[in-house]
Design a protein around this motif. Structure first.
Motif, mmCIF file in Angstrom:
data_model
loop_
_atom_site.group_PDB
_atom_site.id
_atom_site.type_symbol
_atom_site.label_atom_id
_atom_site.label_comp_id
_atom_site.label_asym_id
_atom_site.label_seq_id
_atom_site.Cartn_x
_atom_site.Cartn_y
_atom_site.Cartn_z
ATOM 1 N N ARG A 210 0.831 -1.208 0.000
ATOM 2 C CA ARG A 210 0.000 0.000 0.000
ATOM 3 C C ARG A 210 0.865 1.258 0.000
ATOM 4 O O ARG A 210 0.724 2.134 -0.863
ATOM 5 N N SER A 211 1.767 1.381 0.953
ATOM 6 C CA SER A 211 2.596 2.584 1.054
ATOM 7 C C SER A 211 3.585 2.695 -0.097
ATOM 8 O O SER A 211 3.916 3.801 -0.538
ATOM 9 N N GLN A 213 3.044 1.851 -3.196
ATOM 10 C CA GLN A 213 2.319 2.405 -4.342
ATOM 11 C C GLN A 213 2.022 3.894 -4.156
ATOM 12 O O GLN A 213 2.119 4.688 -5.086
ATOM 13 N N VAL A 214 1.688 4.277 -2.937
ATOM 14 C CA VAL A 214 1.381 5.685 -2.669
ATOM 15 C C VAL A 214 2.639 6.538 -2.729
ATOM 16 O O VAL A 214 2.676 7.585 -3.392
ATOM 17 N N ASN A 215 3.699 6.097 -2.068
ATOM 18 C CA ASN A 215 4.918 6.901 -1.959
ATOM 19 C C ASN A 215 5.734 6.948 -3.246
ATOM 20 O O ASN A 215 6.329 7.977 -3.571
ATOM 21 N N ASN A 216 5.751 5.844 -3.975
ATOM 22 C CA ASN A 216 6.666 5.740 -5.104
ATOM 23 C C ASN A 216 6.004 5.720 -6.482
ATOM 24 O O ASN A 216 6.687 5.902 -7.489
ATOM 25 N N PHE A 217 4.687 5.509 -6.507
ATOM 26 C CA PHE A 217 4.022 5.430 -7.807
ATOM 27 C C PHE A 217 2.808 6.356 -7.911
ATOM 28 O O PHE A 217 2.093 6.328 -8.907
ATOM 29 N N GLY A 218 2.556 7.146 -6.871
ATOM 30 C CA GLY A 218 1.511 8.159 -6.947
ATOM 31 C C GLY A 218 0.091 7.675 -6.790
ATOM 32 O O GLY A 218 -0.867 8.411 -7.097
ATOM 33 N N ALA A 219 -0.102 6.449 -6.307
ATOM 34 C CA ALA A 219 -1.466 5.957 -6.094
ATOM 35 C C ALA A 219 -2.131 6.735 -4.960
ATOM 36 O O ALA A 219 -1.461 7.336 -4.113
ATOM 37 N N ARG A 287 8.706 2.997 7.050
ATOM 38 C CA ARG A 287 8.300 3.800 8.212
ATOM 39 C C ARG A 287 6.790 4.033 8.208
ATOM 40 O O ARG A 287 6.111 3.857 9.230
ATOM 41 N N VAL A 288 6.256 4.416 7.056
ATOM 42 C CA VAL A 288 4.811 4.654 6.938
ATOM 43 C C VAL A 288 4.038 3.351 7.106
ATOM 44 O O VAL A 288 2.979 3.309 7.741
ATOM 45 N N SER A 289 4.583 2.277 6.552
ATOM 46 C CA SER A 289 3.942 0.972 6.654
ATOM 47 C C SER A 289 3.772 0.546 8.109
ATOM 48 O O SER A 289 2.701 0.078 8.515
ATOM 49 N N ILE A 290 4.816 0.728 8.893
ATOM 50 C CA ILE A 290 4.750 0.369 10.313
ATOM 51 C C ILE A 290 3.748 1.245 11.042
ATOM 52 O O ILE A 290 2.959 0.771 11.877
ATOM 53 N N ALA A 291 3.746 2.550 10.727
ATOM 54 C CA ALA A 291 2.805 3.464 11.373
ATOM 55 C C ALA A 291 1.366 3.119 11.025
ATOM 56 O O ALA A 291 0.459 3.258 11.862
ATOM 57 N N ASN A 292 1.133 2.657 9.801
ATOM 58 C CA ASN A 292 -0.223 2.325 9.359
ATOM 59 C C ASN A 292 -0.714 0.981 9.872
ATOM 60 O O ASN A 292 -1.919 0.723 9.883
ATOM 61 N N ASN A 293 0.203 0.126 10.255
ATOM 62 C CA ASN A 293 -0.157 -1.218 10.712
ATOM 63 C C ASN A 293 0.647 -1.528 11.960
ATOM 64 O O ASN A 293 1.550 -2.359 11.965
ATOM 65 N N LEU A 294 0.318 -0.827 13.020
ATOM 66 C CA LEU A 294 1.093 -0.844 14.254
ATOM 67 C C LEU A 294 1.187 -2.254 14.830
ATOM 68 O O LEU A 294 0.170 -2.886 15.122
ATOM 69 N N PRO A 295 2.412 -2.779 15.003
ATOM 70 C CA PRO A 295 2.546 -4.126 15.566
ATOM 71 C C PRO A 295 2.196 -4.148 17.052
ATOM 72 O O PRO A 295 2.510 -3.222 17.802
#
Length: 346
Positions: A210-211, A213-219, A287-295
């Protein structure tokens, strides 16, 4: 006098024989407390020679525990070794558990429901993440602005995954059904290609895809669990037969997971660099991935159970599952409670 002496000797011999038989019976009985630990001197059941199979693809404590050797350390205390299996989605995790090839995984909330309806023998043993990492993505220039705009659109998703569940809940919130969209069952590697080439209108996927695609491909994201007001945690699960035979190893798994979680929280920048290298991603995406899916690694809460039951009821209403399930039937908090207590005492 001779007769009395003979009788006495016969009685003593009988007593000795009975004592020997009783002792033999006791030593072969599974109820003998002296043998309950199968020769272990530390009060836990020996797992000498057991090979523990762990799903190892996901960003977070599992990968960290693998790289830091925490699983090996905890299992070695009981004589067990580790086999890692990198798999792609919940359906593959459940297939592995059903076949007896996989013992542990962190799985999305939908996977536990579909696993129950398929009568796959597993237990949910802790809340492994807050589960907010799934998102429904569209291209930057897409006219789709919300889940309501997905009607009649093609959506790539791994069916049975947490992202599949996100689509169903997002559609339900908008008064739509699964039949109002065309869901194309693709694993993440295939779905990425279909999404980027424009063969599908949207892609429902979890972190870190998810992140990335958003961060690197503009989704852009048109829906996630937070936007639709759903609590959708991930769970640590274990094969039920394995838990029955090796409860000490279930505790050991959760202790290793907890050690990795604490290390990650205390060394976040180092953890991000480590995970980015392993997954071949840039550090900001991780970093964003971890923040979005907090372990997490906590006993499964009433909030989680209530949200899980609501999801199961929606799936039943939509005809995606064929039977009512009690989501709490697979919940067992005894292992995480013991693991946290043991770590506190160490």
């Amino acid at each position: 006098m001779k007769t009395n002496r003979t009788s006495l000797l016969l009685i003593l011999s009988a007593i000795i024989a009975l004592s020997v038989l009783a002792a033999c019976g006791k030593s072969s009985s599974g109820n003998d407390p002296d043998n309950a630990n199968n020769g272990s001197s530390n009060g836990t059941k020996s797992a000498e020679g057991v090979v523990v199979s762990i799903e190892s693809s996901q960003i977070g404590p599992i990968l960290i525990a693998k790289e830091k050797g925490f699983f090996e350390e905890e299992f070695a205390k009981l004589g067990a070794t580790v086999n890692y299996q990198p798999l792609q989605s919940s359906s593959q995790f459940l297939e592995g558990i059903a076949a007896g090839r996989l013992d542990f995984a962190r799985i999305g909330y939908i996977g536990t429901i579909t696993g129950q309806t398929a009568n796959i023998p597993f237990l949910s043993i802790s809340e492994g993440s807050d589960g907010a990492g799934d998102g429904i993505l569209v291209q930057q220039d897409s006219p789709i602005q919300s889940a309501a705009d997905l009607k009649d659109k093609k959506i790539a998703v791994a069916k049975g995954s947490s992202s599949w569940g996100l689509i169903l809940r997002a559609l339900d919130k908008e008064g739509l059904k699964a039949s109002d969209v065309e869901m194309i069952n693709l694993q993440p590697d295939e779905a990425q290609s279909a999404f980027q080439s424009g063969k599908v209108d949207a892609w429902a996927v979890w972190e870190p895809a998810r992140s990335n695609q958003v961060n690197n491909f503009g989704a852009k994201i048109v829906a996630d669990s937070k936007s639709i007001g759903a609590y959708t945690p991930g769970y640590n699960i274990v094969r039920a037969k394995f838990a029955e035979e090796h409860p000490d190893l279930v505790v050991a798994y959760l202790k290793a997971y907890e050690r990795a979680l604490r290390w990650e929280n205390q060394n976040l920048d180092e953890a991000i660099a480590l995970l980015a290298g392993l997954k071949k991603l840039d550090e900001e995406t991780v970093r964003v991935s971890i923040a979005n899916n907090l372990p997490l690694n906590l006993p499964i809460s009433d909030t989680a159970n209530e949200s899980q039951q609501r999801t199961a009821d929606i799936l039943l209403e939509l005809g995606e599952i064929k039977q009512q399930v009690d989501v709490t039937a697979v919940v067992d908090n005894s292992f995480i409670t013991k693991a946290l207590e043991e770590l506190k005492a160490e």
